[in-house]
Design a protein around this motif. Structure first.
Motif, PDB file in Angstrom:
ATOM      1  N   GLY A  89     116.239  74.635 -74.936  1.00 45.98           N
ATOM      2  CA  GLY A  89     116.457  73.259 -74.536  1.00 45.98           C
ATOM      3  C   GLY A  89     115.573  72.775 -73.405  1.00 45.98           C
ATOM      4  O   GLY A  89     115.709  71.626 -72.964  1.00 45.98           O
ATOM      5  N   LYS A  90     114.651  73.608 -72.944  1.00 45.67           N
ATOM      6  CA  LYS A  90     113.791  73.246 -71.818  1.00 45.67           C
ATOM      7  C   LYS A  90     112.349  73.042 -72.277  1.00 45.67           C
ATOM      8  O   LYS A  90     111.901  73.648 -73.250  1.00 45.67           O
ATOM      9  CB  LYS A  90     113.824  74.351 -70.755  1.00 45.67           C
ATOM     10  CG  LYS A  90     115.202  74.692 -70.226  1.00 45.67           C
ATOM     11  CD  LYS A  90     115.733  73.615 -69.302  1.00 45.67           C
ATOM     12  CE  LYS A  90     117.039  74.059 -68.635  1.00 45.67           C
ATOM     13  NZ  LYS A  90     117.557  73.031 -67.715  1.00 45.67           N
ATOM     14  N   PHE A  91     111.620  72.211 -71.524  1.00 47.37           N
ATOM     15  CA  PHE A  91     110.189  72.018 -71.738  1.00 47.37           C
ATOM     16  C   PHE A  91     109.392  72.886 -70.778  1.00 47.37           C
ATOM     17  O   PHE A  91     109.830  73.154 -69.647  1.00 47.37           O
ATOM     18  CB  PHE A  91     109.803  70.551 -71.529  1.00 47.37           C
ATOM     19  CG  PHE A  91     109.938  69.714 -72.767  1.00 47.37           C
ATOM     20  CD1 PHE A  91     108.859  69.504 -73.607  1.00 47.37           C
ATOM     21  CD2 PHE A  91     111.159  69.130 -73.089  1.00 47.37           C
ATOM     22  CE1 PHE A  91     108.981  68.730 -74.750  1.00 47.37           C
ATOM     23  CE2 PHE A  91     111.299  68.349 -74.229  1.00 47.37           C
ATOM     24  CZ  PHE A  91     110.199  68.153 -75.070  1.00 47.37           C
ATOM     25  N   TYR A  92     108.197  73.320 -71.223  1.00 51.99           N
ATOM     26  CA  TYR A  92     107.331  74.175 -70.416  1.00 51.99           C
ATOM     27  C   TYR A  92     105.883  73.748 -70.588  1.00 51.99           C
ATOM     28  O   TYR A  92     105.480  73.301 -71.665  1.00 51.99           O
ATOM     29  CB  TYR A  92     107.491  75.646 -70.822  1.00 51.99           C
ATOM     30  CG  TYR A  92     108.871  76.168 -70.546  1.00 51.99           C
ATOM     31  CD1 TYR A  92     109.186  76.760 -69.336  1.00 51.99           C
ATOM     32  CD2 TYR A  92     109.898  76.010 -71.490  1.00 51.99           C
ATOM     33  CE1 TYR A  92     110.473  77.198 -69.063  1.00 51.99           C
ATOM     34  CE2 TYR A  92     111.179  76.443 -71.217  1.00 51.99           C
ATOM     35  CZ  TYR A  92     111.466  77.045 -70.008  1.00 51.99           C
ATOM     36  OH  TYR A  92     112.741  77.461 -69.743  1.00 51.99           O
ATOM     37  N   LEU A  93     105.114  73.899 -69.504  1.00 53.87           N
ATOM     38  CA  LEU A  93     103.681  73.651 -69.563  1.00 53.87           C
ATOM     39  C   LEU A  93     103.010  74.998 -69.830  1.00 53.87           C
ATOM     40  O   LEU A  93     103.056  75.915 -69.012  1.00 53.87           O
ATOM     41  CB  LEU A  93     103.192  73.038 -68.258  1.00 53.87           C
ATOM     42  CG  LEU A  93     101.796  72.425 -68.263  1.00 53.87           C
ATOM     43  CD1 LEU A  93     101.638  71.401 -69.376  1.00 53.87           C
ATOM     44  CD2 LEU A  93     101.483  71.786 -66.916  1.00 53.87           C
ATOM     45  N   ILE A  94     102.415  75.099 -71.015  1.00 51.29           N
ATOM     46  CA  ILE A  94     101.850  76.352 -71.538  1.00 51.29           C
ATOM     47  C   ILE A  94     100.337  76.227 -71.518  1.00 51.29           C
ATOM     48  O   ILE A  94      99.795  75.118 -71.573  1.00 51.29           O
ATOM     49  CB  ILE A  94     102.355  76.585 -72.980  1.00 51.29           C
ATOM     50  CG1 ILE A  94     103.885  76.529 -73.029  1.00 51.29           C
ATOM     51  CG2 ILE A  94     101.861  77.912 -73.537  1.00 51.29           C
ATOM     52  CD1 ILE A  94     104.438  76.337 -74.434  1.00 51.29           C
TER      53      ILE A  94
END
Length: 297
Positions: free
Chosen positions: A180-185
């Motif tokens: 449910g979380k966003f990440y900068l990859i």
């Protein structure tokens, strides 16, 4: 080809894509990989004292997973050029080398304008911190003017940077993610990544990541509201299994290949750790480092 090697005894540049088993660069000499050219080395790269392997913007270095790189900390350089930035604009970076610090990459950026995003929100990174492989970061453009190191910032500004360190290769463990979380990859390699291999064909990643990733396009000038600066979420282009979709504000459609030095947003559907490996890497395809198309400028 099996058993092939090159030895660089004088400054040289390769003209076309080249694949060899080994590459030796003599002391004090430089081998340059030009724009849109790929050097593939399957076994080992050895760079003697004061020698350099330099990959120009949009060039690529490919190694096999067990390939060895031997050389000083400053013996590999990968040059990248940002999208054209407006004042207060950010570029989404990821380091293709080990040991790269923020301040050495963009020394004239304000100290609180190096950031990561890990599920809970934005985090300001210390200027001297090392950029971790597989993690994405944003770095704001320096302010306008001529800086002491010779950087001349005039907007719109194409910022040239140099990633200096041992090139990342083989398996890389990226961000630990929660559902449910966003990440900068970020792409951890000095070559492009195939987004389908990253998102869908790697069982680990397909089990923990949703199938859409987002690229910042820089289309719209920042808006100020009181003391806050606001960026338009409409400026994100996206890519998933059905293909690329332009941002609603225009510009390029994502090609499905993630350039070296590029970071992007993704979201998690389950907890786990993102994995990268050499099967995701491709030759060439390294020239879509997100920037606006002519209609968006």
């Amino acid at each position: 080809p099996a058993g092939s090697s090159i030895t660089v005894n004088q400054d040289a540049s390769i003209a076309n894509n080249l694949e060899v088993c080994s590459c030796y660069i003599a002391a004090g000499k430089t081998l340059t990989v030009p724009e849109n050219v790929t050097l593939t080395v399957n076994e080992k790269i050895v760079v003697a004292a004061d020698g350099k392997l330099v990959v120009k913007n949009n060039g690529s270095l490919l190694q096999e997973s067990d390939g060895i790189f031997t050389g000083a900390a400053n013996s590999f350089v990968m040059e990248r050029t940002s999208a054209p930035m407006k004042n207060f604009d950010f570029t989404y970076w990821s380091s293709p080398v080990a040991g790269q610090t923020f301040v050495k990459l963009s020394p004239n950026t304000l100290s609180d304008k190096y950031m990561s995003y890990t599920g809970a929100g934005w985090k300001v990174e210390a200027t001297s911190a090392v950029m971790k492989p597989g993690i994405g970061y944003i770095i704001r453009t320096p302010k306008a003017g001529l800086w002491g190191n010779g950087e001349n910032v005039v907007f719109p500004y194409y910022q040239g940077v140099k990633f200096i360190g041992k090139p990342n290769n083989g398996p890389v463990t990226g961000e630990a993610v929660a559902a449910g979380k966003f990440y900068l990859i970020g792409n951890p390699y000095p070559s492009a990544l195939n987004a389908d291999e990253l998102l869908f064909n790697n069982t680990n990643n397909s089990n923990i990541l949703n199938g859409t990733i987002y690229f910042w396009t820089h289309n719209t000038a920042i808006q100020q509201s009181g003391s806050k600066y606001i960026y338009k979420s409409d400026d994100y282009a996206s890519y998933n299994k059905t293909g690329g979709v332009r941002a609603s504000t225009g510009a390029e459609r994502p090609s499905g290949f993630i350039a070296a030095g590029q970071s992007f947003f993704g979201s998690a559907k389950a907890s786990g750790t993102i994995q990268f490996n050499n099967s995701m890497r491709v030759s060439g395809k390294n020239n879509q480092f997100f920037k606006p198309g002519k209609t968006a400028k």
